[in-house]
Design an enzyme around this catalytic site. Structure first.
Site, PDB file in Angstrom:
ATOM      1  N   LYS A  13       0.731  -1.471   0.489  1.00 43.77           N
ATOM      2  CA  LYS A  13      -0.229   0.033  -0.233  1.00 43.77           C
ATOM      3  C   LYS A  13       0.673   1.600   0.181  1.00 43.77           C
ATOM      4  O   LYS A  13       0.765   2.148  -0.888  1.00 43.77           O
ATOM      5  CB  LYS A  13      -1.336  -0.134   1.562  1.00 43.77           C
ATOM      6  CG  LYS A  13      -1.494  -1.000   1.361  1.00 43.77           C
ATOM      7  CD  LYS A  13      -2.615  -1.130   2.202  1.00 43.77           C
ATOM      8  CE  LYS A  13      -2.443  -0.788   4.065  1.00 43.77           C
ATOM      9  NZ  LYS A  13      -1.556  -2.523   3.780  1.00 43.77           N
ATOM     10  N   ARG A  88     -10.166   0.493   8.001  1.00 42.70           N
ATOM     11  CA  ARG A  88      -9.764  -1.124   8.540  1.00 42.70           C
ATOM     12  C   ARG A  88     -10.457  -1.832   9.449  1.00 42.70           C
ATOM     13  O   ARG A  88      -9.990  -2.753   9.929  1.00 42.70           O
ATOM     14  CB  ARG A  88      -8.194  -1.426   9.110  1.00 42.70           C
ATOM     15  CG  ARG A  88      -7.834  -0.961   9.964  1.00 42.70           C
ATOM     16  CD  ARG A  88      -6.237  -0.458  10.163  1.00 42.70           C
ATOM     17  NE  ARG A  88      -5.664  -1.563   9.789  1.00 42.70           N
ATOM     18  CZ  ARG A  88      -3.473  -1.268   9.043  1.00 42.70           C
ATOM     19  NH1 ARG A  88      -3.344  -0.745   8.564  1.00 42.70           N
ATOM     20  NH2 ARG A  88      -3.576  -2.464   9.597  1.00 42.70           N
ATOM     21  N   ARG A 123      12.180  -5.281   4.758  1.00 37.86           N
ATOM     22  CA  ARG A 123      11.662  -3.852   4.248  1.00 37.86           C
ATOM     23  C   ARG A 123      12.689  -3.001   5.463  1.00 37.86           C
ATOM     24  O   ARG A 123      12.968  -2.668   6.379  1.00 37.86           O
ATOM     25  CB  ARG A 123      10.145  -3.383   5.084  1.00 37.86           C
ATOM     26  CG  ARG A 123       9.913  -2.130   5.478  1.00 37.86           C
ATOM     27  CD  ARG A 123       8.094  -1.737   5.012  1.00 37.86           C
ATOM     28  NE  ARG A 123       7.743  -2.253   6.132  1.00 37.86           N
ATOM     29  CZ  ARG A 123       6.311  -2.632   6.163  1.00 37.86           C
ATOM     30  NH1 ARG A 123       5.158  -1.842   5.338  1.00 37.86           N
ATOM     31  NH2 ARG A 123       5.250  -3.218   7.433  1.00 37.86           N
ATOM     32  N   ARG A 156      10.616  -1.401  11.242  1.00 34.56           N
ATOM     33  CA  ARG A 156       9.835  -1.382  12.201  1.00 34.56           C
ATOM     34  C   ARG A 156       9.487  -1.947  13.294  1.00 34.56           C
ATOM     35  O   ARG A 156      10.190  -3.300  12.646  1.00 34.56           O
ATOM     36  CB  ARG A 156       8.299  -0.994  11.058  1.00 34.56           C
ATOM     37  CG  ARG A 156       8.093   0.418  10.480  1.00 34.56           C
ATOM     38  CD  ARG A 156       7.023  -0.259   9.684  1.00 34.56           C
ATOM     39  NE  ARG A 156       5.813  -0.630   9.696  1.00 34.56           N
ATOM     40  CZ  ARG A 156       4.423  -0.623   9.017  1.00 34.56           C
ATOM     41  NH1 ARG A 156       4.671  -0.348   8.465  1.00 34.56           N
ATOM     42  NH2 ARG A 156       3.749  -1.240   9.881  1.00 34.56           N
ATOM     43  N   ARG A 167      -0.646  -9.346  12.972  1.00 36.97           N
ATOM     44  CA  ARG A 167      -1.050  -8.728  12.255  1.00 36.97           C
ATOM     45  C   ARG A 167      -1.600  -8.989  10.841  1.00 36.97           C
ATOM     46  O   ARG A 167      -2.916  -8.755  10.481  1.00 36.97           O
ATOM     47  CB  ARG A 167       0.072  -7.397  11.663  1.00 36.97           C
ATOM     48  CG  ARG A 167       0.281  -6.191  12.624  1.00 36.97           C
ATOM     49  CD  ARG A 167       1.762  -5.723  12.618  1.00 36.97           C
ATOM     50  NE  ARG A 167       2.063  -5.114  11.186  1.00 36.97           N
ATOM     51  CZ  ARG A 167       2.762  -4.678   9.765  1.00 36.97           C
ATOM     52  NH1 ARG A 167       3.769  -5.314  10.711  1.00 36.97           N
ATOM     53  NH2 ARG A 167       2.458  -3.837   9.600  1.00 36.97           N
TER      54      ARG A 167
HETATM   55  P1  AP5 Z   1       4.203  -1.628   2.084  1.00 36.04           P
HETATM   56  O1  AP5 Z   1       4.205  -0.937   0.027  1.00 36.04           O
HETATM   57  O2  AP5 Z   1       5.576  -1.246   3.213  1.00 36.04           O
HETATM   58  O3  AP5 Z   1       3.559  -2.566   2.651  1.00 36.04           O
HETATM   59  P2  AP5 Z   1       2.017  -1.815   3.493  1.00 36.04           P
HETATM   60  O4  AP5 Z   1       1.048  -2.301   2.899  1.00 36.04           O
HETATM   61  O5  AP5 Z   1       2.279  -0.982   3.282  1.00 36.04           O
HETATM   62  O6  AP5 Z   1       2.630  -2.663   4.728  1.00 36.04           O
HETATM   63  P3  AP5 Z   1       1.829  -2.075   6.329  1.00 36.04           P
HETATM   64  O7  AP5 Z   1       3.567  -2.795   7.032  1.00 36.04           O
HETATM   65  O8  AP5 Z   1       2.512  -0.450   5.972  1.00 36.04           O
HETATM   66  O9  AP5 Z   1       0.829  -2.105   6.433  1.00 36.04           O
HETATM   67  P4  AP5 Z   1       0.238  -2.219   7.265  1.00 36.04           P
HETATM   68  O10 AP5 Z   1      -1.231  -2.561   7.302  1.00 36.04           O
HETATM   69  O11 AP5 Z   1       0.226  -3.518   8.254  1.00 36.04           O
HETATM   70  O12 AP5 Z   1       0.730  -1.126   8.386  1.00 36.04           O
HETATM   71  P5  AP5 Z   1       0.086   0.149   8.600  1.00 36.04           P
HETATM   72  O13 AP5 Z   1       1.284   1.053   8.409  1.00 36.04           O
HETATM   73  O14 AP5 Z   1      -1.193   0.528   7.991  1.00 36.04           O
HETATM   74  O15 AP5 Z   1       5.386  -2.853   1.376  1.00 36.04           O
HETATM   75  C1  AP5 Z   1       6.159  -4.120   2.498  1.00 36.04           C
HETATM   76  C2  AP5 Z   1       7.853  -4.107   2.483  1.00 36.04           C
HETATM   77  O16 AP5 Z   1       7.406  -5.391   0.831  1.00 36.04           O
HETATM   78  C3  AP5 Z   1       8.831  -3.249   1.519  1.00 36.04           C
HETATM   79  O17 AP5 Z   1       9.515  -4.108   1.827  1.00 36.04           O
HETATM   80  C4  AP5 Z   1       8.492  -2.822  -0.038  1.00 36.04           C
HETATM   81  O18 AP5 Z   1       9.839  -2.439  -0.804  1.00 36.04           O
HETATM   82  C5  AP5 Z   1       8.073  -4.263  -1.205  1.00 36.04           C
HETATM   83  N1  AP5 Z   1       7.120  -4.719  -1.580  1.00 36.04           N
HETATM   84  C6  AP5 Z   1       5.870  -3.829  -1.567  1.00 36.04           C
HETATM   85  N2  AP5 Z   1       5.566  -4.046  -3.489  1.00 36.04           N
HETATM   86  C7  AP5 Z   1       6.503  -5.221  -3.727  1.00 36.04           C
HETATM   87  C8  AP5 Z   1       6.258  -5.703  -4.445  1.00 36.04           C
HETATM   88  N3  AP5 Z   1       5.254  -5.579  -5.895  1.00 36.04           N
HETATM   89  N4  AP5 Z   1       7.474  -7.028  -5.105  1.00 36.04           N
HETATM   90  C9  AP5 Z   1       8.382  -7.288  -3.882  1.00 36.04           C
HETATM   91  N5  AP5 Z   1       8.324  -6.592  -2.726  1.00 36.04           N
HETATM   92  C10 AP5 Z   1       7.306  -4.794  -2.267  1.00 36.04           C
HETATM   93  O19 AP5 Z   1      -0.544   0.255  10.392  1.00 36.04           O
HETATM   94  C11 AP5 Z   1       0.901   0.233  11.140  1.00 36.04           C
HETATM   95  C12 AP5 Z   1       0.025  -0.465  12.670  1.00 36.04           C
HETATM   96  O20 AP5 Z   1      -0.616   1.042  13.854  1.00 36.04           O
HETATM   97  C13 AP5 Z   1      -1.351  -1.588  12.410  1.00 36.04           C
HETATM   98  O21 AP5 Z   1      -0.940  -2.706  12.677  1.00 36.04           O
HETATM   99  C14 AP5 Z   1      -1.690  -0.786  13.356  1.00 36.04           C
HETATM  100  O22 AP5 Z   1      -1.256  -1.027  14.782  1.00 36.04           O
HETATM  101  C15 AP5 Z   1      -2.491   0.162  13.718  1.00 36.04           C
HETATM  102  N6  AP5 Z   1      -3.069   1.089  12.593  1.00 36.04           N
HETATM  103  C16 AP5 Z   1      -2.483   1.902  11.527  1.00 36.04           C
HETATM  104  N7  AP5 Z   1      -3.686   1.855  11.484  1.00 36.04           N
HETATM  105  C17 AP5 Z   1      -5.078   1.878  12.199  1.00 36.04           C
HETATM  106  C18 AP5 Z   1      -6.532   2.012  11.906  1.00 36.04           C
HETATM  107  N8  AP5 Z   1      -6.753   2.044  10.393  1.00 36.04           N
HETATM  108  N9  AP5 Z   1      -6.978   1.315  12.551  1.00 36.04           N
HETATM  109  C19 AP5 Z   1      -6.960   0.904  14.349  1.00 36.04           C
HETATM  110  N10 AP5 Z   1      -5.173   0.739  13.902  1.00 36.04           N
HETATM  111  C20 AP5 Z   1      -4.386   1.364  12.820  1.00 36.04           C
HETATM  112 ZN    ZN Z   2       2.167   1.026   4.855  1.00 38.88          ZN
END
Ligand code: AP5
Ligand code: ZN
Length: 207
Positions: A13, A88, A123, A156, A167
């Site tokens: 994402k 989410r 990552r 992270r 997760r």
């Molecule tokens: P990346 O682009 O970083 O993936 P992402 O989908 O953004 O993953 P996140 O871990 O950030 O998602 P998340 O939803 O768990 O975390 P968030 O920060 O929202 O890519 C991942 C890796 O893969 C990178 O190294 C990239 O280079 C690689 N990659 C990308 N594309 C690729 C491809 N095509 N091929 C190969 N490699 C590739 O949330 C974190 C925490 O915050 C949650 O766990 C929760 O506790 C809290 N939180 C956040 N939002 C909320 C909410 N709305 N409600 C409640 N709690 C929340």
């Molecule tokens: Zn992210």
């Protein structure tokens, strides 16, 4: 353009958001990045959120909905926005619907669970900008440094394998319900209903 990026942790994402926000000149609203900024600033919200995030759980809906509603009042959202990692849960999605927050497209990035752990373990992130790399799949030009600023990249805290598995479980239990939620809304033909597109998140980042 008003978009939601939906997908499992590590689906890409944040990676795709970098391109989309530039193309449409819209802000990326990543609740994860907002929470990590609060953790870094040591605010009360940050202290509470850190425990939940490190355990792989979800921060409470009330807190998240309040954060996003405040963010949407800022002038840079007038031209559209890109939600990354939000909504989410069903209550978060309902809150946006009730507030009349318009959505043109819901884009689901689909990646099998088997690929996720390897993505997370490799990552590396530039904390100030949220720019994301992977040691193997998307390496920075200089190892360990951000391409634009040359600053240090970090891992992270929630990218350890046990936390990633938790997760993923939370994603399947709570967030994946939104696939049905938005598909149904899209198919309803109601005025203001978003369009829904499922995109394969495997293969090169550019494709
Ligand atoms: P990346 O682009 O970083 O993936 P992402 O989908 O953004 O993953 P996140 O871990 O950030 O998602 P998340 O939803 O768990 O975390 P968030 O920060 O929202 O890519 C991942 C890796 O893969 C990178 O190294 C990239 O280079 C690689 N990659 C990308 N594309 C690729 C491809 N095509 N091929 C190969 N490699 C590739 O949330 C974190 C925490 O915050 C949650 O766990 C929760 O506790 C809290 N939180 C956040 N939002 C909320 C909410 N709305 N409600 C409640 N709690 C929340
Ligand atoms: Zn992210």
């Amino acid at each position: 353009m008003r978009l939601i990026l939906l997908g499992a942790p590590g689906a890409g994402k944040g990676t795709q958001a970098t391109f989309i926000k530039e193309k449409f000149n819209i802000p990326q609203i990543s609740t994860g990045d907002m929470l990590r900024a609060a953790v870094k600033a040591g605010t009360e919200l940050g202290l509470a959120a850190k425990k939940v995030m490190d355990a792989g759980g979800l921060v409470s809906d009330d807190i998240i909905i309040g954060l996003v509603k405040d963010r949407l009042k800022e002038p840079d959202c007038a031209n559209g926005y890109l939600f990354d990692g939000f909504p989410r849960t069903i209550p978060q999605a309902d809150a946006m619907k009730e507030a009349g927050v318009a959505i043109d497209y819901v884009l689901e990035i689909d990646v099998p669970d088997e690929a996720i752990v390897e993505r997370m373990s490799g990552r590396r992130v530039h904390p100030a900008s949220g720019r994301t790399y992977h040691v193997k799949f998307n390496p920075p030009k200089v190892a360990g440094k951000d391409d634009l600023t040359g600053e240090e990249l970090i891992q992270r805290d929630d990218d350890q394998e046990a936390t990633v598995l938790k997760r993923l479980q939370v994603y399947h239990e709570q967030t994946e319900l939104l696939v049905g939620y938005y598909n149904q809304w899209a198919e309803s033909g109601q005025p203001g209903a978003p369009k829904y597109r499922k995109i394969a998140g495997v293969g090169p980042v550019e494709s």
